[in-house]
Design an enzyme around this catalytic site. Structure first.
Site, PDB file in Angstrom:
ATOM      1  N   HIS A 170       2.809  -8.511  -1.265  1.00  0.00           N
ATOM      2  CA  HIS A 170       2.921  -7.401  -1.893  1.00  0.00           C
ATOM      3  C   HIS A 170       3.158  -5.767  -2.017  1.00  0.00           C
ATOM      4  O   HIS A 170       3.189  -5.635  -0.887  1.00  0.00           O
ATOM      5  CB  HIS A 170       1.666  -7.476  -2.970  1.00  0.00           C
ATOM      6  N   HIS A 184       2.115   1.140  -1.459  1.00  0.00           N
ATOM      7  CA  HIS A 184       2.010   0.667   0.182  1.00  0.00           C
ATOM      8  C   HIS A 184       2.553  -1.010  -0.028  1.00  0.00           C
ATOM      9  O   HIS A 184       3.009  -1.441  -1.886  1.00  0.00           O
ATOM     10  CB  HIS A 184       0.242   0.029   0.220  1.00  0.00           C
ATOM     11  N   GLU A 197      -0.248  -2.581   4.519  1.00  0.00           N
ATOM     12  CA  GLU A 197      -1.707  -3.108   4.148  1.00  0.00           C
ATOM     13  C   GLU A 197      -1.753  -4.642   5.097  1.00  0.00           C
ATOM     14  O   GLU A 197      -0.710  -4.686   4.652  1.00  0.00           O
ATOM     15  CB  GLU A 197      -1.975  -3.056   2.877  1.00  0.00           C
TER      16      GLU A 197
END
Lengths: 134, 134
Positions: free
Chosen positions: B7, B79, B130
């Site tokens: 994502h 992020h 991430e």
């Protein structure tokens, strides 16, 4: 309306160094650099399993990403590119809803030869959005 | 090493307004808001054809995105989340290459229950990354 995420563009001050990070540290497949003279950038594409990361560095004296890198010298995420089936229909629908198209408001040939437009970040939660017909 | 882009996370000051922009203006499929109390955020997921956009708004007094929104009140891309097959192997390889893992350096359960870690933006061209085991 929006379909696939075509790419995430990251502006970087040193394209070779950024490509090496993605290739050597993150283990991704990385293209050779390509100068996009009409767009004032040099690009490296990182191919992921479901989309691409576009690493951008400035090319020439009037690069559209020079100001971004002046504000964020280490680099940062510059824009998201979403695919649309019909860019003119998308443009009309977005303008009718109050969104602002950058430049003269008309789609232009993008880095991949397909028509693109950019939407004003203030209308999209601080995110510069490119729409590309695909 | 990195696989899919799981994502793109966008921090937003008004989650309902942001979800409405993606649903009504961009014509995307948008989830209901979900409070992630352990992570200090409320999330809405936008489902695209090949990946997801995670809209984040602060939850509680010590939200990890409060500082980001103080600097960028309109919101912005927070992020990128890349999937890895083995997060411990990824961590060891990245640390050996000199990359810094945020927090205590160990993977923690993420918003989807799978182990995640965050990499220092200064080591990745200004981009908070991430990694999620998937």
């Amino acid at each position: 309306m929006i379909g696939r995420l075509n790419h995430v563009a990251i502006a970087v001050p040193d394209l070779d160094a950024a490509a090496a990070v993605y290739r050597d540290q993150l283990g991704a497949s990385v293209s050779v650099p390509v100068d996009q003279k009409d767009h004032g950038v040099t690009t490296v594409f990182v191919t992921l399993a479901n989309t691409r990361i576009e690493l951008l560095s400035p090319l020439g004296p009037a690069s559209p990403i020079a100001g971004f890198l002046a504000r964020q010298p280490s680099g940062g995420i510059h824009h998201l590119c979403y695919e649309v089936a019909d860019i003119e229909a998308a443009r009309q629908s977005l303008v009718a809803a109050g969104a602002r198209v950058l430049g003269d408001g008309k789609p232009l040939p993008g880095a991949h030869g397909k028509p693109v437009l950019f939407l004003h970040p203030k209308d999209f939660m601080g995110t510069l959005i490119e729409l590309e017909e695909a």
